[in-house]
Design an enzyme around this catalytic site. Structure first.
Site, PDB file in Angstrom:
ATOM      1  N   HIS A   1      -5.866   2.869   1.071  1.00  0.00           N
ATOM      2  CA  HIS A   1      -5.014   3.973   1.531  1.00  0.00           C
ATOM      3  C   HIS A   1      -5.641   4.769   2.685  1.00  0.00           C
ATOM      4  O   HIS A   1      -4.970   5.091   3.659  1.00  0.00           O
ATOM      5  CB  HIS A   1      -4.718   4.939   0.389  1.00  0.00           C
ATOM      6  CG  HIS A   1      -4.168   4.279  -0.841  1.00  0.00           C
ATOM      7  ND1 HIS A   1      -3.228   3.276  -0.787  1.00  0.00           N
ATOM      8  CD2 HIS A   1      -4.415   4.487  -2.159  1.00  0.00           C
ATOM      9  CE1 HIS A   1      -2.917   2.906  -2.029  1.00  0.00           C
ATOM     10  NE2 HIS A   1      -3.631   3.618  -2.871  1.00  0.00           N
TER      11      HIS A   1
ATOM     12  N   ASP B   1       0.907  -1.145   0.000  1.00  0.00           N
ATOM     13  CA  ASP B   1       0.000   0.000   0.000  1.00  0.00           C
ATOM     14  C   ASP B   1       0.945   1.193   0.000  1.00  0.00           C
ATOM     15  O   ASP B   1       1.588   1.481   1.015  1.00  0.00           O
ATOM     16  CB  ASP B   1      -0.885   0.000   1.257  1.00  0.00           C
ATOM     17  CG  ASP B   1      -1.881   1.140   1.221  1.00  0.00           C
ATOM     18  OD1 ASP B   1      -1.448   2.291   0.993  1.00  0.00           O
ATOM     19  OD2 ASP B   1      -3.086   0.902   1.410  1.00  0.00           O
ATOM     20  N   HIS B   2       1.066   1.863  -1.137  1.00  0.00           N
ATOM     21  CA  HIS B   2       2.171   2.837  -1.245  1.00  0.00           C
ATOM     22  C   HIS B   2       2.007   4.006  -0.279  1.00  0.00           C
ATOM     23  O   HIS B   2       2.973   4.682   0.034  1.00  0.00           O
ATOM     24  CB  HIS B   2       2.397   3.276  -2.694  1.00  0.00           C
ATOM     25  CG  HIS B   2       1.442   4.303  -3.207  1.00  0.00           C
ATOM     26  ND1 HIS B   2       0.194   3.983  -3.670  1.00  0.00           N
ATOM     27  CD2 HIS B   2       1.558   5.650  -3.344  1.00  0.00           C
ATOM     28  CE1 HIS B   2      -0.411   5.088  -4.064  1.00  0.00           C
ATOM     29  NE2 HIS B   2       0.395   6.119  -3.874  1.00  0.00           N
TER      30      HIS B   2
END
Ligand SMILES: NC(=O)C1=CN([C@@H]2O[C@H](COP(=O)(O)OP(=O)(O)OC[C@H]3O[C@@H](n4cnc5c(N)ncnc54)[C@H](OP(=O)(O)O)[C@@H]3O)[C@@H](O)[C@H]2O)C=CC1
Ligand SMILES: O=C1O[C@H](COP(=O)(O)O)[C@@H](O)[C@H](O)[C@H]1O
Length: 508
Positions: free
Chosen positions: A242, A179-180
Site C-alpha cells: 500500500h 491493492d485496496h
C-alpha cells in the site's frame, strides 16, 4: 458489459462477507453488472443454495455502504448467486465445476467469459490455478481473468515463485492483483489532480517541493490476525504494497489520457529510480517499532507481545518509518518520508507535500511563515487542504490559512466496488502490476534481511501515541517534522477561526 461467470474461491470467508458481496450488490444497484451474470461461490462448508444466499443477504445488511432497503433488488441480486462445495486440493471438484459452468454457458448461448477470484489464503493461489488448468476451467473461448488478493508473496523469492506459477495459466494482462489502497478515491485522484491543474503540475517537482510525507496510521492493533501478522509485520503488511503504491501514484508523471499500460510503465519508472538502500544505510534511514501497552480512547490496551497468538518474544514490526529518495529528473534531492503503524493515536491515511520556503523577503516584520502544504486526506475522510500564508486583516499578522475541500463519503463507491467494477470492465489501471510488485519486493528485501538479522533496533512506542521518538528524529535530522494531526488541527483551527472564513471552502 460482457456476460460473465464470476467464480469466487473463499465465498464463505471474511473478505467475501465484508467486502466482495457488498461491493457486487452496490454495483448491481448502480446497474454496473452485466445483464447476464452468475456468481458461483465456492467453499468447503456445506450449504443449501438458499442458506448461502441468506448468508450473503445478511452480509449486505451488515456491510453495504448504502442501506439495503429494496427487497426486490436484494432478491434479484441473490438470484444470480450459486453455491458449490469445492475443496481446493481435490481435482475432481474442478472437473464437476467446469461441467456445471460450461453447461449453463451452452444452454444460454453465453460467451465463455470467466473471472476467477482468489479470496483464500495465499498458499492456495498456486494449487488453485494449476487445477483450473488441469480441469479445463481456464480453457475458454471468451476471456478469462484472475483476481488475486494480498499478500502477493512473503518476500522476493516467494513472490517470484507465485508469479511464475500463476503466469503458467494467466497472462499478465489477465491478472488483477488487488491493492485496496489503489481503489481509494483520493489515491485515484492523484493523477487527475496533477494533470488537470496547471498550478499543481507546475509545483509537482523538486524545484518547489521540500519533502513529501505519507502516513497510514491505524488505531487497531493486531486484532484476531496474529497468526498471519506475527509472520508478516508492518513492512510486509502495509509498506511493501500500500505505501509504495501510494508513493508510485504520487510521484509518477503522467501525460493526459493515459492508458493502463502508461500508468504501469510510469509506476515502474518510479520504482526503478528509487534509491536502493545499502545494508549499512538501513539503520539510519529506517525506524522499526513495536507497540507497548498504552491507552486508546480512554481504555488500557495490551502491548503487542501480550496480544493473543503473538509470540511473547516477538520482534515483529508493528510500525515502520523510512526516508526514501527518488533519483529522477523530478524528485532528486526531495526526501520522501513514509510511515505506517498500528495502535497509533488516530486513524489517518494522509499525504502531505511540504513546499519550500521561498525565503523571508515578504516578511518585513520578521514574522515567520509556515511552509505551504498540500494535504491529501486519503481516509477515513477524503479531502484536500492547501495551506497558504496570508495577512490577517484584523491583526495585521501573517497567518497560515487552510483552503479545504472535503467530500461526502456516503455516496462514494467503496474501494472494492471500484476495483471489482474496473476488473469486470477489463481495466487494470488501478491494480498492482507484476513489475511494480517485484521492484517493491526488491526494494524492501535488504530491510527484511536487516530486520531478521536484528541489525535495526526495535523501538517501543506506547499504544495511542504517534509512534517511536526515533521516527521524529529521522525528520528532525533533515530540519523537518511530521505534520501531525494535532499540530495541523491546532494550526488550522487558529488560522481558520476569526480571520478569513471565506477561504475555508468546505464542500459537503
Ligand atoms: N479479511 C480481510 O479483511 C482481508 C483479507 N485479505 C486476503 O483475502 C484472502 C481471504 O481472506 P479471508 O476471507 O479473511 O480468509 P478466511 O479465513 O475468512 O476465509 C478463507 C476462505 O477460504 C476457504 N478455504 C480455505 N481452505 C479451503 C480449501 N482447502 N478448499 C476450499 N476453500 C477453502 C474457506 O472456505 P471454507 O472454510 O468453507 O472451506 C473460506 O471461504 C486472504 O488471502 C487474505 O490475505 C486481504 C485483505 C483484507
Ligand atoms: O491491507 C491491510 O489494510 C488494513 C488497513 O486498511 P484501511 O483501508 O483501513 O486503511 C490493515 O489494517 C491491514 O493490517 C492490512 O492487511
Amino acid at each position: 458489459m460482457d456476460a460473465m461467470t464470476f467464480v469466487l474461491f473463499g465465498a464463505t470467508g471474511d473478505l467475501a462477507k465484508r467486502k466482495i458481496f457488498p461491493a457486487l450488490y452496490n454495483l448491481f444497484v448502480d446497474q454496473k453488472l452485466p445483464s447476464s451474470f452468475e456468481l458461483v461461490g465456492l467453499g468447503r462448508r456445506q450449504f443449501q443454495e438458499s442458506e448461502f444466499q441468506a448468508q450473503v443477504e445478511k452480509s449486505l445488511h451488515s456491510f453495504s455502504r448504502r442501506p439495503v432497503t429494496d427487497p426486490d433488488s436484494v432478491a434479484q441480486f441473490l438470484s444470480m448467486i450459486r453455491y458449490v462445495e469445492l475443496n481446493v486440493g481435490e481435482p475432481a471438484d474442478y472437473v464437476k465445476l467446469n461441467d456445471r459452468i460450461s453447461q449453463r454457458e451452452q444452454q444460454l448461448g453465453l460467451p465463455q467469459n470467466r473471472v476467477f477470484y482468489m479470496s483464500v489464503g495465499p498458499e492456495l493461489f498456486g494449487p488453485i490455478v494449476s487445477n483450473l488448468k488441469a480441469s479445463g476451467l481456464s480453457e475458454v473461448t471468451g476471456w478469462k481473468r484472475l483476481v488475486v488478493e494480498k499478500p502477493f508473496g512473503h518476500d522476493l523469492v516467494t513472490a517470484r515463485e507465485l508469479n511464475a506459477s500463476l503466469s503458467r495459466v494467466f497472462d499478465e494482462h489477465e491478472t488483477y492483483r488487488i491493492d485496496h489502497y489503489l481503489g481509494k478515491p483520493m489515491v485515484q485522484n492523484l493523477e487527475v489532480l496533477e494533470y488537470s491543474n496547471p498550478i499543481l503540475q507546475a509545483l509537482w517537482r523538486n524545484r518547489y517541493v521540500a519533502n513529501v510525507q505519507i502516513t497510514a496510521a491505524e488505531t487497531v492493533g493486531v486484532e484476531s490476525r496474529a497468526g498471519y501478522y506475527d509472520h508478516s509485520g508492518a513492512l510486509r503488511d502495509m509498506f511493501q504494497n500500500h505505501m509504495l503504491q501510494m508513493l508510485m501514484m504520487l510521484a509518477m508523471q503522467l501525460p493526459k489520457h493515459s492508458t493502463a499500460d502508461d500508468v504501469g510503465f510510469k509506476k515502474r519508472k518510479v520504482m526503478e529510480s528509487l534509491r536502493a538502500l545499502n545494508p549499512e544505510d538501513i539503520a539510519a534511514n529506517v525506524v522499526r517499532g513495536q507497540y507497548a501497552a498504552g491507552i486508546m480512547g480512554g481504555q488500557e490496551v495490551v502491548g503487542y507481545k501480550d496480544e493473543p497468538g503473538v509470540a511473547p518474544n516477538s520482534t515483529t514490526d508493528t510500525y515502520i518509518a523510512a526516508r526514501l529518495w527518488i533519483d529522477d529528473y523530478f524528485w532528486s534531492e526531495v526526501p520522501f518520508y513514509i510511515r505506517t503503524g498500528k495502535r497509533m493515536k488516530s486513524k489517518t491515511t494522509r499525504i502531505v507535500i511540504e513546499f519550500k520556503d521561498p525565503s523571508d523577503k515578504f516578511t518585513r516584520t520578521n514574522e515567520t511563515t509556515t511552509p505551504n502544504l498540500l494535504i491529501i486526506d486519503i481516509g477515513p475522510e477524503a479531502g484536500m487542504t492547501f495551506q497558504i500564508n496570508m495577512k490577517n486583516p484584523l491583526t495585521g499578522k501573517l497567518e497560515a490559512v487552510p483552503i479545504h475541500f472535503g467530500s461526502d463519503e456516503s455516496n462514494v463507491p467503496e474501494a472494492y466496488e471500484k476495483l471489482i467494477g474496473d476488473m469486470m470492465a477489463g481495466d487494470s489501471t488501478f491494480f498492482a502490476h507484476w513489475d511494480e510488485v517485484e521492484l517493491a519486493w526488491q526494494w524492501v528485501e535488504p530491510i527484511l534481511q536487516a530486520f531478521e538479522a536484528n541489525e535495526v533496533p526495535i523501538h517501543s512506542y506506547p499504544a495511542g501515541s504517534n509512534g517511536p521518538l526515533a521516527a521524529k528524529q529521522l525528520l528532525e535530522a533533515d530540519g523537518y517534522h511530521w505534520w501531525l494531526d494535532e499540530e495541523l488541527e491546532s494550526e488550522q483551527a487558529e488560522a481558520a477561526a476569526p480571520t478569513s472564513p471565506e477561504l475555508a471552502v468546505t464542500q459537503a
